[in-house]
Enzyme design. Structure first.
Site, PDB file in Angstrom:
ATOM      1  N   LYS A   1       0.115 -14.218  19.600  1.00 33.27           N
ATOM      2  CA  LYS A   1      -1.138 -14.405  20.367  1.00 33.27           C
ATOM      3  C   LYS A   1      -0.909 -14.020  21.834  1.00 33.27           C
ATOM      4  O   LYS A   1      -0.175 -13.087  22.099  1.00 33.27           O
ATOM      5  CB  LYS A   1      -1.651 -15.843  20.197  1.00 33.27           C
ATOM      6  CG  LYS A   1      -1.732 -16.229  18.723  1.00 33.27           C
ATOM      7  CD  LYS A   1      -2.424 -17.538  18.470  1.00 33.27           C
ATOM      8  CE  LYS A   1      -2.429 -17.818  16.969  1.00 33.27           C
ATOM      9  NZ  LYS A   1      -3.187 -19.011  16.608  1.00 33.27           N
TER      10      LYS A   1
ATOM     11  N   GLU B   1      -6.868 -18.208   6.478  1.00 35.94           N
ATOM     12  CA  GLU B   1      -6.571 -19.107   7.593  1.00 35.94           C
ATOM     13  C   GLU B   1      -7.790 -19.976   7.882  1.00 35.94           C
ATOM     14  O   GLU B   1      -8.711 -19.534   8.587  1.00 35.94           O
ATOM     15  CB  GLU B   1      -6.236 -18.295   8.849  1.00 35.94           C
ATOM     16  CG  GLU B   1      -5.021 -17.417   8.712  1.00 35.94           C
ATOM     17  CD  GLU B   1      -4.348 -17.221  10.060  1.00 35.94           C
ATOM     18  OE1 GLU B   1      -3.168 -17.540  10.160  1.00 35.94           O
ATOM     19  OE2 GLU B   1      -5.013 -16.790  11.016  1.00 35.94           O
TER      20      GLU B   1
ATOM     21  N   GLY C   1      -3.584 -23.903  14.755  1.00 31.63           N
ATOM     22  CA  GLY C   1      -3.172 -24.513  16.015  1.00 31.63           C
ATOM     23  C   GLY C   1      -3.463 -25.995  16.131  1.00 31.63           C
ATOM     24  O   GLY C   1      -3.385 -26.576  17.210  1.00 31.63           O
TER      25      GLY C   1
ATOM     26  N   GLU D   1      -9.657 -16.461  15.865  1.00 31.88           N
ATOM     27  CA  GLU D   1      -9.868 -16.588  17.310  1.00 31.88           C
ATOM     28  C   GLU D   1     -10.694 -15.417  17.835  1.00 31.88           C
ATOM     29  O   GLU D   1     -11.480 -15.568  18.766  1.00 31.88           O
ATOM     30  CB  GLU D   1      -8.509 -16.700  18.026  1.00 31.88           C
ATOM     31  CG  GLU D   1      -7.913 -18.085  17.811  1.00 31.88           C
ATOM     32  CD  GLU D   1      -6.407 -18.159  17.891  1.00 31.88           C
ATOM     33  OE1 GLU D   1      -5.769 -17.178  18.327  1.00 31.88           O
ATOM     34  OE2 GLU D   1      -5.857 -19.206  17.498  1.00 31.88           O
TER      35      GLU D   1
ATOM     36  N   HIS E   1      -8.801 -11.984  13.012  1.00 33.91           N
ATOM     37  CA  HIS E   1      -8.277 -13.335  13.253  1.00 33.91           C
ATOM     38  C   HIS E   1      -9.423 -14.251  13.697  1.00 33.91           C
ATOM     39  O   HIS E   1     -10.318 -13.831  14.419  1.00 33.91           O
ATOM     40  CB  HIS E   1      -7.175 -13.293  14.314  1.00 33.91           C
ATOM     41  CG  HIS E   1      -6.448 -14.597  14.410  1.00 33.91           C
ATOM     42  ND1 HIS E   1      -6.957 -15.670  15.106  1.00 33.91           N
ATOM     43  CD2 HIS E   1      -5.296 -15.013  13.859  1.00 33.91           C
ATOM     44  CE1 HIS E   1      -6.124 -16.695  14.985  1.00 33.91           C
ATOM     45  NE2 HIS E   1      -5.106 -16.323  14.233  1.00 33.91           N
TER      46      HIS E   1
ATOM     47  N   SER F   1      -1.079 -23.830  11.027  1.00 33.39           N
ATOM     48  CA  SER F   1      -0.139 -24.948  11.196  1.00 33.39           C
ATOM     49  C   SER F   1       1.017 -24.944  10.197  1.00 33.39           C
ATOM     50  O   SER F   1       1.460 -26.009   9.732  1.00 33.39           O
ATOM     51  CB  SER F   1      -0.890 -26.287  11.163  1.00 33.39           C
ATOM     52  OG  SER F   1      -1.811 -26.340  12.242  1.00 33.39           O
TER      53      SER F   1
ATOM     54  N   ASN G   1       2.593 -14.461  14.687  1.00 34.67           N
ATOM     55  CA  ASN G   1       1.538 -13.973  15.578  1.00 34.67           C
ATOM     56  C   ASN G   1       1.731 -14.673  16.916  1.00 34.67           C
ATOM     57  O   ASN G   1       1.485 -15.866  17.031  1.00 34.67           O
ATOM     58  CB  ASN G   1       0.166 -14.316  14.966  1.00 34.67           C
ATOM     59  CG  ASN G   1      -0.981 -14.013  15.905  1.00 34.67           C
ATOM     60  OD1 ASN G   1      -0.801 -13.359  16.943  1.00 34.67           O
ATOM     61  ND2 ASN G   1      -2.164 -14.488  15.563  1.00 34.67           N
TER      62      ASN G   1
HETATM   63  P1  PGA Z   1      -0.761 -21.648  13.998  1.00 39.36           P
HETATM   64  O1  PGA Z   1      -1.611 -20.276  14.046  1.00 39.36           O
HETATM   65  O2  PGA Z   1       0.411 -21.391  13.101  1.00 39.36           O
HETATM   66  O3  PGA Z   1      -0.372 -21.888  15.430  1.00 39.36           O
HETATM   67  O4  PGA Z   1      -1.672 -22.675  13.452  1.00 39.36           O
HETATM   68  C1  PGA Z   1      -1.801 -19.544  12.877  1.00 39.36           C
HETATM   69  C2  PGA Z   1      -2.486 -18.251  13.194  1.00 39.36           C
HETATM   70  O5  PGA Z   1      -3.381 -18.245  14.051  1.00 39.36           O
HETATM   71  O6  PGA Z   1      -2.159 -17.213  12.605  1.00 39.36           O
END
Ligand code: PGA
Length: 252
Positions: A16, A167, A173, A99, A97, A212, A14
């Site tokens: 983003k 997640e 992140g 976010e 997601h 992560s 992803n």
């Molecule tokens: P990350 O993000 O691997 O940077 O922690 C995971 C995600 O948001 O799918």
């Protein structure tokens, strides 16, 4: 017995809000690694602006969107329909997601509508759920995930087009991850609930872990109970970081 999906492991990136045309060179090496490991499915959710140029590159990688509107068209400034994503080259989209749940106040009911709109237009769906740090500290992680799954589950859900991604918000992140046992615990809960909600097909819906994931921890995470792949943000941006995760999936 706890069932793991019989579908191949899925390693989904992803990007983003990262990447302009100059970044598309990464796709060539990622696609080469995917060809080397045909037992692993590899997909990349790209910024919408990169879908058509990525498709034109002809790498054969599955590419997808990161969000979609729940309606097919209309006065929704800045939004994209599932048909638009499909026409640009997407074969799937992420919905729900964390976010977007946090930044755009998306509810599970909205996420469910998005998943159904995507399926109606022929896109596969990666549907994300996960608890916040406060919810985990309070001992509510499993219940929060169960509620999100129940309220987000699209009608007609099937392993042919639906993938679930667990997640934990606090792991996205941050460089922090749950323990392997904690990951397995939530994935087992999710697996049981998928079977409860959609019957036999629920045993085959893939459940990805995200938050992560790196080349260093992928092997352990992918070996946890009911983990059928991973959703990767930061470590999907370059082939150097993403390819080792594809290789780890091939070995587990
Ligand atoms: P990350 O993000 O691997 O940077 O922690 C995971 C995600 O948001 O799918």
């Amino acid at each position: 017995m706890i069932q793991t999906s019989t579908l191949p492991k899925l390693i989904a990136g992803n990007w983003k809000m990262n990447g302009t045309l100059a970044a598309l060179g990464e796709l060539d090496a990622i696609a080469a690694a995917a060809r080397e490991h045909p037992g692993v499915e590899v997909a990349l959710a790209l910024p919408a602006t990169l879908l058509a140029p990525a498709a034109a590159r002809g790498t054969g990688l599955a590419i997808g969107g990161q969000d979609v509107h729940h309606k097919p068209s209309g006065p929704h400034t800045g939004c994209l329909s599932a048909a638009m994503l499909g026409e640009a080259g997407a074969s799937f989209t992420i919905v729900g997601h964390s976010e977007r749940r946090a930044d755009q106040a998306e509810t599970s009911a909205m996420v469910r509508g998005k998943a159904m709109a995507a399926n109606a237009a022929g896109l596969k769906v990666i549907l994300c759920v996960g608890e916040t740090e406060a919810e985990r500290s309070a001992g509510h992680a499993a219940q929060v995930v169960r509620t999100q799954i129940a309220e987000s589950m699209p009608d007609g859900a099937s392993p042919d087009w639906l993938t679930l991604a667990y997640e934990p918000c606090w792991a996205v992140g941050t460089g922090r991850t749950p323990t392997i046992e904690e990951i397995g615990e939530i994935h087992r809960v999710a697996r049981a609930q998928l079977v409860e909600l959609i019957g036999e097909g629920g045993a085959s819906v893939r459940i990805l872990y995200g938050g992560s994931v790196t080349g260093d921890n992928a092997r352990a995470i992918l070996s946890a109970d009911c983990v059928d792949g991973a959703l990767i943000g930061g470590a999907s941006l370059t082939a150097a970081k993403f390819v080792p995760i594809i290789a780890a999936a091939a070995d587990t």
